[in-house]
Design a protein around this motif. Structure first.
Motif, PDB file in Angstrom:
ATOM      1  N   THR A 193       0.784  -1.160   0.072  1.00 10.81           N
ATOM      2  CA  THR A 193      -0.067  -0.159  -0.018  1.00 10.81           C
ATOM      3  C   THR A 193       0.840   1.298   0.066  1.00 10.81           C
ATOM      4  N   LEU A 194       2.103   1.376   0.772  1.00  7.83           N
ATOM      5  CA  LEU A 194       2.791   2.283   0.862  1.00  7.83           C
ATOM      6  C   LEU A 194       3.539   2.395  -0.559  1.00  7.83           C
ATOM      7  N   ALA A 195       3.808   1.465  -1.185  1.00  7.97           N
ATOM      8  CA  ALA A 195       4.519   1.742  -2.488  1.00  7.97           C
ATOM      9  C   ALA A 195       3.618   2.215  -3.454  1.00  7.97           C
ATOM     10  N   CYS A 196       2.259   2.161  -3.452  1.00 11.07           N
ATOM     11  CA  CYS A 196       1.272   2.616  -4.243  1.00 11.07           C
ATOM     12  C   CYS A 196       1.150   4.174  -3.948  1.00 11.07           C
ATOM     13  N   VAL A 197       1.866   4.525  -3.137  1.00 11.83           N
ATOM     14  CA  VAL A 197       1.905   6.178  -2.912  1.00 11.83           C
ATOM     15  C   VAL A 197       3.148   6.887  -2.818  1.00 11.83           C
ATOM     16  N   GLY A 198       4.135   6.047  -3.194  1.00 11.28           N
ATOM     17  CA  GLY A 198       5.422   6.508  -3.364  1.00 11.28           C
ATOM     18  C   GLY A 198       6.396   6.246  -2.339  1.00 11.28           C
ATOM     19  N   ASP A 199       6.123   5.596  -1.155  1.00 11.07           N
ATOM     20  CA  ASP A 199       7.008   5.430  -0.080  1.00 11.07           C
ATOM     21  C   ASP A 199       7.312   3.929  -0.164  1.00 11.07           C
ATOM     22  N   ILE A 200       8.827   3.933  -0.500  1.00 11.84           N
ATOM     23  CA  ILE A 200       9.274   2.490  -0.976  1.00 11.84           C
ATOM     24  C   ILE A 200       9.897   2.012   0.154  1.00 11.84           C
ATOM     25  N   ARG A 201       9.498   0.704   0.655  1.00 13.42           N
ATOM     26  CA  ARG A 201       9.896   0.063   1.742  1.00 13.42           C
ATOM     27  C   ARG A 201      10.697  -1.145   1.326  1.00 13.42           C
ATOM     28  N   ALA A 202      11.422  -1.852   2.236  1.00 12.51           N
ATOM     29  CA  ALA A 202      12.009  -3.206   2.007  1.00 12.51           C
ATOM     30  C   ALA A 202      11.099  -4.237   2.128  1.00 12.51           C
ATOM     31  N   THR A 203      11.048  -5.177   1.275  1.00  9.40           N
ATOM     32  CA  THR A 203      10.168  -6.136   1.558  1.00  9.40           C
ATOM     33  C   THR A 203      10.700  -7.303   2.037  1.00  9.40           C
ATOM     34  N   MET A 204      11.876  -7.531   2.412  1.00  9.11           N
ATOM     35  CA  MET A 204      12.662  -8.588   3.085  1.00  9.11           C
ATOM     36  C   MET A 204      13.743  -8.120   3.664  1.00  9.11           C
ATOM     37  N   LYS A 205      14.288  -8.870   4.501  1.00  9.12           N
ATOM     38  CA  LYS A 205      15.632  -8.667   5.238  1.00  9.12           C
ATOM     39  C   LYS A 205      16.871  -8.808   4.395  1.00  9.12           C
ATOM     40  N   GLY A 206      17.873  -7.999   4.175  1.00 13.21           N
ATOM     41  CA  GLY A 206      18.994  -8.109   3.152  1.00 13.21           C
ATOM     42  C   GLY A 206      19.834  -7.020   3.118  1.00 13.21           C
ATOM     43  N   VAL A 207      20.569  -7.040   2.085  1.00 13.87           N
ATOM     44  CA  VAL A 207      21.683  -6.255   1.914  1.00 13.87           C
ATOM     45  C   VAL A 207      21.233  -5.259   0.399  1.00 13.87           C
ATOM     46  N   ILE A 208      21.327  -3.987   0.792  1.00 15.75           N
ATOM     47  CA  ILE A 208      21.235  -3.521  -0.840  1.00 15.75           C
ATOM     48  C   ILE A 208      22.167  -3.621  -1.806  1.00 15.75           C
ATOM     49  N   ASN A 209      21.979  -4.307  -2.853  1.00 14.91           N
ATOM     50  CA  ASN A 209      23.043  -4.662  -3.986  1.00 14.91           C
ATOM     51  C   ASN A 209      23.274  -3.574  -4.883  1.00 14.91           C
ATOM     52  N   GLN A 210      22.000  -3.085  -5.480  1.00 17.51           N
ATOM     53  CA  GLN A 210      22.320  -1.804  -6.506  1.00 17.51           C
ATOM     54  C   GLN A 210      20.856  -0.967  -6.306  1.00 17.51           C
ATOM     55  N   ILE A 211      21.328   0.136  -6.691  1.00 18.40           N
ATOM     56  CA  ILE A 211      20.181   1.286  -6.753  1.00 18.40           C
ATOM     57  C   ILE A 211      20.506   1.780  -8.217  1.00 18.40           C
ATOM     58  N   PRO A 212      19.621   1.186  -9.027  1.00 15.68           N
ATOM     59  CA  PRO A 212      19.829   1.949 -10.500  1.00 15.68           C
ATOM     60  C   PRO A 212      19.225   3.303 -10.660  1.00 15.68           C
ATOM     61  N   VAL A 213      18.533   3.982  -9.839  1.00 17.63           N
ATOM     62  CA  VAL A 213      18.075   5.304 -10.024  1.00 17.63           C
ATOM     63  C   VAL A 213      18.807   6.268  -9.288  1.00 17.63           C
ATOM     64  N   ALA A 214      18.351   7.514  -9.429  1.00 16.35           N
ATOM     65  CA  ALA A 214      18.955   8.615  -8.618  1.00 16.35           C
ATOM     66  C   ALA A 214      17.607   9.657  -8.239  1.00 16.35           C
ATOM     67  N   VAL A 215      18.307  10.461  -7.322  1.00 13.98           N
ATOM     68  CA  VAL A 215      17.487  11.563  -6.646  1.00 13.98           C
ATOM     69  C   VAL A 215      17.128  12.456  -7.958  1.00 13.98           C
ATOM     70  N   GLY A 216      15.825  12.804  -8.091  1.00 15.02           N
ATOM     71  CA  GLY A 216      15.634  13.746  -9.282  1.00 15.02           C
ATOM     72  C   GLY A 216      15.451  13.058 -10.548  1.00 15.02           C
ATOM     73  N   GLU A 217      15.455  11.755 -10.721  1.00 10.52           N
ATOM     74  CA  GLU A 217      15.274  11.002 -11.965  1.00 10.52           C
ATOM     75  C   GLU A 217      13.679  10.700 -11.915  1.00 10.52           C
ATOM     76  N   ALA A 218      13.176  10.759 -13.333  1.00  8.35           N
ATOM     77  CA  ALA A 218      11.792  10.346 -13.317  1.00  8.35           C
ATOM     78  C   ALA A 218      11.859   8.737 -13.534  1.00  8.35           C
ATOM     79  N   VAL A 219      10.801   8.194 -12.892  1.00  7.57           N
ATOM     80  CA  VAL A 219      10.608   6.802 -13.074  1.00  7.57           C
ATOM     81  C   VAL A 219       9.305   6.333 -13.552  1.00  7.57           C
ATOM     82  N   SER A 220       9.139   5.189 -14.271  1.00  6.56           N
ATOM     83  CA  SER A 220       7.655   5.102 -14.695  1.00  6.56           C
ATOM     84  C   SER A 220       7.235   3.325 -13.752  1.00  6.56           C
ATOM     85  N   GLU A 221       6.140   3.101 -13.980  1.00  6.15           N
ATOM     86  CA  GLU A 221       5.620   2.191 -13.288  1.00  6.15           C
ATOM     87  C   GLU A 221       6.368   0.832 -13.726  1.00  6.15           C
ATOM     88  N   SER A 222       6.766  -0.115 -12.651  1.00  2.00           N
ATOM     89  CA  SER A 222       7.481  -1.075 -13.278  1.00  2.00           C
ATOM     90  C   SER A 222       9.114  -1.182 -13.409  1.00  2.00           C
TER      91      SER A 222
END
Length: 643
Positions: A569-598
């Motif tokens: 539900t939070l993801a549908c309003v733009g609040d992206i949360r971790a779905t599982m316990k783990g380690v961040i491997n990669q972040i392919p987007v940057a602040v200010g970048e436009a993103v599309s669904e999926s």
């Protein structure tokens, strides 16, 4: 200089005479050779924690033993050496080679996956093999699907380096795993490699009976009488000694075993026991010094208590391995992950009920890295989440899309595809399936990225390790710059329970045998609220600054508890949360970048598997709260998207 026993193979001889001459010499010898599979024993029974200090301690005895080879690197050990800050993997084999000049070093290489868990570009593969081949003489190369194209680039680089290629065929059980199938697969390997190789039969879980293994080795020798066969197995069910004896009696020339003082339940069997048993059957070990084996274990027996915290949470032999097929190398890590994840008590259900079911549903391929991680992670998630094939990892999806190679026997059923990909699974499979060749990367750019991460010029060897495990390699290099060569410390210091307190004083020999004295204290508080501790290292004061965290008014991190539905539900309003316990491997987007669904926002690594966290809405990234290498819990904030 003491002369070596007739029949023994050394690095000098390999360099001077070449691979073909070595293999011909081995064919002429009456008897068998032994490989000390220390790396696999460490991974299977001690979660890869056997330290360089211990390896150096027994190096003289191991060098005198007369092993065909010592498996000292490869598999998951390269990653764990970096991850646990144990030692630079390349420096380790360089240092040990100085102590063991008469012993061939062996590695385990996962083909296109190298020493990692997913495919690498070809130029990375070739550079890595070239680099490790400076010190590694025998290369056991396998693929979890027994898919030959996944191994060819490694085959070629090993031969180019003048090293011994040990092409492996992975073994398992079930109606599909017949002698006919394995003989056909071996013929495919030999068509690519030619006859001047060693063939490894890799029984990574210790499956089958002695009779089954003997029957397979006999069939191989009948078809290829001049082929040198190296049998590898595990003692999980307590029956590996019988399998090794059957393999040697059927014509295997080499087998794997471990120092008897370190053997446990999930790794290779005790080598001296097998040697003594085979002797009674009239089979002789070539160039083997029994007393050296005993001397090494006498030293190792005193070291073993230091590693007790890393032995399996489950003790005892496990005959059910014949059902769940989890390999020895993955067993220890799976128990460790289950303990950290809080579901250790559910392991019997996972291993004895769900994992065999998943294995059958996904095609009964070989449960060895990365296949073992895919199978075990899927089974664990099915049980823990209470919904089968929900939130499938990207690795499982890629497997089912045959991006790693074709399924060897049969594909999963339509119901499994629908559970993993959704109602439109047929369109997705038609659009996206097929073998995925990883394009070469620009090594110059990667080198610049590493230089930037370290704040200095990186070495060529550091680049090779960075290309394998970027986040953990950078973390290790920075650790070593700050703390020095901590691998010289004995395990009694590294793994001391409860740590150290002010006023403690202790003495120990380092990896080179030099004795040291360390006194801890005094300690004082700085004006910034941090702690300054004085260590008396060999009676010289060494100040150590410890930065105090979550103090002086800093707000401690509040544990977030969210359900899967709330995270969605939070993801549908733009609040992206971790779905599982783990380690961040990669972040392919940057602040200010436009993103599309999926679009992929974050790649999360959990239990060695990658999972993409994708955008549920279109918008602009306004905040990113984590970075590659960050550890996260379920529900932790990752980023914000504004519509």
């Amino acid at each position: 200089m003491k002369s070596l026993p007739e029949g023994r193979i050394t690095p000098r001889e390999l360099k001077n005479t070449g691979v073909k001459s070595i293999l011909d010499k081995m064919r002429r010898q009456k008897g068998y050779y032994v490989t000390n599979a220390e790396r696999d024993l460490s991974q299977s029974d001690f979660k890869n924690r056997i330290m360089p200090h211990t390896q150096i301690l027994v190096a003289p005895e191991r060098n005198a033993t007369g092993f065909f080879s010592l498996e000292i690197t490869g598999g998951a050990s390269v990653h764990v050496d970096l991850l646990r800050k144990q030692m630079n993997p390349l420096e380790k084999i360089e240092v040990l080679s100085g102590y063991m000049p008469d012993t061939l070093f062996q590695t385990l290489c996962r083909g296109i996956n190298l020493f990692g868990y997913r495919p690498y570009p070809e130029n990375v593969i070739r550079l890595t093999v070239e680099t490790f081949a400076r010190y590694v003489h025998v290369w056991r190369v396998f693929d979890f699907l027994n898919y030959i194209p996944n191994m060819i680039s490694v085959y070629e680089e090993v031969k180019k380096a003048g090293r011994i290629l040990e092409a492996a065929v992975c073994f398992s059980t079930g109606p599909e795993h017949t002698n006919k199938f394995y003989l056909k697969k071996i013929a495919e390997i030999l068509e690519v490699t030619g006859p001047d190789i060693i063939l490894a039969v890799k029984n990574h879980a210790g499956l089958g009976t002695p009779r089954r293994i003997g029957d397979l080795i006999h069939a191989i020798m009948q078809r290829h009488p001049d082929l040198l066969v190296h049998y590898h197995g595990h003692n999980t069910d307590g029956n590996e000694i019988g399998r090794v004896v059957a393999a040697v009696q059927s014509g295997a020339k080499i087998f794997d075993a471990g120092d008897h003082a370190l053997t446990g339940f999930y790794g290779p069997p005790p080598l001296l026991t097998i040697v003594n048993t085979l002797e009674d059957y009239g089979h002789t070990a070539i160039g083997l010094d029994k007393q050296a084996i005993i001397d090494a274990s006498n030293k190792l027996r005193r070291e073993r208590p230091c590693y007790r915290d890393f032995e399996s949470q489950f003790f005892g032999f496990d005959p059910t391995v014949q059902t769940h097929k989890l390999p020895g190398g993955a067993t220890g890590s799976s128990f460790e992950q289950a303990q950290k994840g809080g579901f250790l008590g559910r392991m019997p259900e996972i291993l004895q009920k769900e994992l065999p079911r998943v294995q059958t549903e996904l095609g009964n391929f070989w449960s060895v890295t990365p296949g073992s991680q895919i199978l075990w992670t899927t089974a664990a998630n099915n049980v823990v989440k209470g919904a089968r094939y929900k939130d499938a990892s990207d690795d499982l999806k890629n497997l089912m899309l045959e991006r790693y190679g074709k399924f060897p026997f049969y594909k999963p059923g339509p119901d499994i595809y629908e559970a993993v990909f959704g109602e439109d699974w047929k369109k997705i499979v038609k659009r996206e399936s097929g073998y995925q060749k990883i394009e070469d990367i620009d090594l110059i750019i990667e080198k610049r990225m590493l230089d930037h991460a370290l704040g200095r010029k990186a070495t060529d060897d550091e680049l090779v390790l960075y290309l394998q495990h970027p986040n953990d390699a950078v973390s290790f290099f920075k650790f070593e710059e700050k703390f020095g060569k901590t691998w010289v410390l004995p395990p009694s210091v590294w793994f001391r329970r409860g740590g150290f307190g002010i006023g403690d004083k202790f003495e120990f020999p380092d990896a080179y045998g030099k004795h040291h004295t360390i006194e801890i204290g005094p300690m004082r508080r700085t004006k910034d609220g941090d702690y300054m501790t004085i260590l008396g290292v060999d009676y010289h004061p060494e100040p150590i600054l410890t930065v105090a965290e979550d103090e002086g008014g800093a707000k401690a991190k509040v544990k977030v508890t969210l359900s899967a539905k709330e995270i969605e539900t939070l993801a549908c309003v733009g609040d992206i949360r971790a779905t599982m316990k783990g380690v961040i491997n990669q972040i392919p987007v940057a602040v200010g970048e436009a993103v599309s669904e999926s679009d992929v926002l974050v790649v999360l690594e959990a239990m060695k598997m990658l999972t993409n966290i994708m955008a549920e809405i279109s918008g602009k990234v306004t905040d990113i709260f984590v970075s590659p290498g960050s550890s996260v819990e379920i529900g932790d904030k990752l980023m914000m998207i504004e519509t």
